[in-house]
Design an enzyme around this catalytic site. Structure first.
Site, PDB file in Angstrom:
ATOM      1  N   ASP A 100       3.346  17.105  25.319  1.00 12.20           N
ATOM      2  CA  ASP A 100       4.694  16.700  25.689  1.00 12.20           C
ATOM      3  C   ASP A 100       4.664  15.588  26.732  1.00 12.20           C
ATOM      4  O   ASP A 100       5.606  14.798  26.834  1.00 12.20           O
ATOM      5  CB  ASP A 100       5.465  17.910  26.234  1.00 12.20           C
ATOM      6  CG  ASP A 100       6.949  17.633  26.422  1.00 12.20           C
ATOM      7  OD1 ASP A 100       7.550  16.978  25.548  1.00 12.20           O
ATOM      8  OD2 ASP A 100       7.508  18.057  27.452  1.00 12.20           O
ATOM      9  N   ASP A 147      12.031  14.282  21.145  1.00 12.39           N
ATOM     10  CA  ASP A 147      11.297  14.939  22.236  1.00 12.39           C
ATOM     11  C   ASP A 147      12.203  15.907  22.993  1.00 12.39           C
ATOM     12  O   ASP A 147      11.894  17.100  23.133  1.00 12.39           O
ATOM     13  CB  ASP A 147      10.743  13.865  23.176  1.00 12.39           C
ATOM     14  CG  ASP A 147       9.868  14.455  24.273  1.00 12.39           C
ATOM     15  OD1 ASP A 147       9.624  15.679  24.264  1.00 12.39           O
ATOM     16  OD2 ASP A 147       9.427  13.699  25.152  1.00 12.39           O
ATOM     17  N   HIS A 148      13.320  15.423  23.484  1.00  8.58           N
ATOM     18  CA  HIS A 148      14.201  16.254  24.296  1.00  8.58           C
ATOM     19  C   HIS A 148      14.914  17.321  23.467  1.00  8.58           C
ATOM     20  O   HIS A 148      15.221  18.408  23.968  1.00  8.58           O
ATOM     21  CB  HIS A 148      15.219  15.378  25.017  1.00  8.58           C
ATOM     22  CG  HIS A 148      14.594  14.457  26.023  1.00  8.58           C
ATOM     23  ND1 HIS A 148      15.214  13.322  26.516  1.00  8.58           N
ATOM     24  CD2 HIS A 148      13.379  14.497  26.631  1.00  8.58           C
ATOM     25  CE1 HIS A 148      14.414  12.718  27.381  1.00  8.58           C
ATOM     26  NE2 HIS A 148      13.296  13.413  27.454  1.00  8.58           N
ATOM     27  N   ASP A 166      12.463  20.045  23.139  1.00  9.90           N
ATOM     28  CA  ASP A 166      12.330  20.690  24.455  1.00  9.90           C
ATOM     29  C   ASP A 166      13.449  21.707  24.678  1.00  9.90           C
ATOM     30  O   ASP A 166      13.220  22.771  25.263  1.00  9.90           O
ATOM     31  CB  ASP A 166      12.373  19.641  25.573  1.00  9.90           C
ATOM     32  CG  ASP A 166      11.074  18.854  25.685  1.00  9.90           C
ATOM     33  OD1 ASP A 166      10.055  19.305  25.114  1.00  9.90           O
ATOM     34  OD2 ASP A 166      11.080  17.793  26.338  1.00  9.90           O
TER      35      ASP A 166
END
Length: 386
Positions: free
Chosen positions: A104, A125-126, A129
């Site tokens: 990450d 990515d977020h 997450d």
């Protein structure tokens, strides 16, 4: 629904204008992890797509969740008198958690290294997450579990919400200020928990039964650290960043109501899920804690992803998430009184529906943005280069 487009033309136009803006002031991240990641990223071949690194890290977090679900399905494995999780499992989970955290950290560096940074990469990515929050917290719970030496499932439910709200605060900040202030708690928690997993394999879960200081147990330290980090670090820093933006007249929104809109769905989700727990005729959280946590975490991730899309495209966040409608109906039915098996069926059905809906949302959004930017999400090749 197969071809439904979640990203509007206005949002696509907003993504075209998007510029990444983030601030990281965490000493652990700046002076330890970033130098480490700068070294690690050189190991990866330049043809490896950053999104593939991101997705690999997410899959490791999911694997840890499933592995622990197999060895500790009801969170009693760490309690006295119960069959404990094998030591090798703690080692595997600890290593994979740190590897996932490392992936990450290097995905963005790989994107800049290969000149392949795109808004889709940040969103991907977020977005992952936001879903990883529930996997991470629930896996950690197995260290202490429930029982006389552990934490009750309701306390863990509240701690899960502390983590979820801490996560969304960063994106709420960016929605209002245009800058993503990376939270300190993330790096500290990932490194600490990876270490604790390994220590658990060495000393055994019995070591956590003993008082940490006087009559202060390790489970109490675990609880205090999560709450303390949120109340003493994450929340104050978020409010400070918001206030600074207000003083500098750089807030993107002038209305208090509009500024708070992104928090409506998460708050309503908290209210509805808590009401279900309190009104449940069969004590649903005690019966199926893992599934209930997952249901809440998935619905939360969906709302957070919608917020991230809106803050990156500079568009208005939806006031309410439609996933809350079936949840409201289920809570209403439960309040009227249902048999225990019916309530369990409702929980599993709702969890399945939320999961499929969220996966559909994610897949469609990735496809839309991939088509819009004319890229492959998991390859550095361009479509017109085939």
């Amino acid at each position: 629904m197969a071809g439904y487009e979640y990203v509007s033309p206005e949002q696509l136009a907003g993504f075209d204008k998007y510029k990444y803006s983030a601030v990281d002031t965490n000493p652990l991240s700046l002076y330890v992890m970033h130098p480490f990641w700068n070294t690690i990223v050189k190991v990866f071949p330049t043809w490896l797509a950053p999104n593939l690194i991101t997705f690999s890290g997410f899959l490791l977090v999911v694997f840890n969740f499933l592995l622990m679900a197999y060895f500790d399905p009801d969170f009693y494995a760490s309690a006295p008198g119960h069959k404990h999780v094998p030591d090798w499992v703690w080692i595997v989970v600890g290593i994979l958690n740190f590897v996932a955290y490392t992936l990450d950290g290097v995905d963005g560096k790989q994107a800049r290294r290969t000149n392949s940074s795109t808004p889709l990469g940040e969103l991907f990515d977020h977005g992952l997450d936001s879903w990883s929050c529930v996997y991470f917290v629930v896996t950690v719970y197995s260290i202490f579990g429930r029982g006389s030496t552990g934490v009750s499932v309701f306390v863990l439910y509240l701690l899960l919400w502390v983590v979820l709200f801490s996560f969304i605060l960063s994106h709420w900040e960016k929605y209002n200020t245009g800058i993503l202030f990376l939270p300190w708690g993330y790096d500290i928690s990932q490194v600490t928990i990876s270490f604790v997993y390994i220590v658990t394999a060495v000393v055994g879960v019995e070591a956590w039964y003993e008082p940490f200081l006087f009559n202060f147990l390790y489970r109490d330290l675990f609880t205090a650290m999560i709450i303390g980090c949120a109340l003493c670090v994450t929340l104050p820093m978020s409010l400070l960043n918001f206030f600074r933006s207000y003083k500098n007249n750089t807030l993107k929104l002038n209305s208090v109501y509009e500024a708070m809109v992104p928090l409506f769905s998460p708050c309503l989700l908290f209210i509805l899920s808590t009401a279900w727990i309190l009104w449940s005729p069969s004590d649903i959280l005690e019966l199926h804690p893992r599934v209930f946590y997952f249901m809440v975490g998935t619905a939360f991730a969906n709302s957070t992803c919608q917020l991230i899309v809106c803050q990156m495209s500079s568009t208005r966040c939806p006031t309410l998430n439609w996933l809350l409608v079936p949840l409201f109906l289920v809570v209403l039915v439960v309040n009227l009184g249902v048999a225990s098996y019916v309530e369990s069926i409702l929980l599993y059905t709702l969890t399945t529906a939320f999961t499929l809906a969220h996966i559909h949302y994610g897949v469609r959004v990735v496809k839309q943005l991939s088509s819009h930017f004319q890229i492959y999400p998991f390859s550095l090749r361009k479509p017109n280069s085939d």
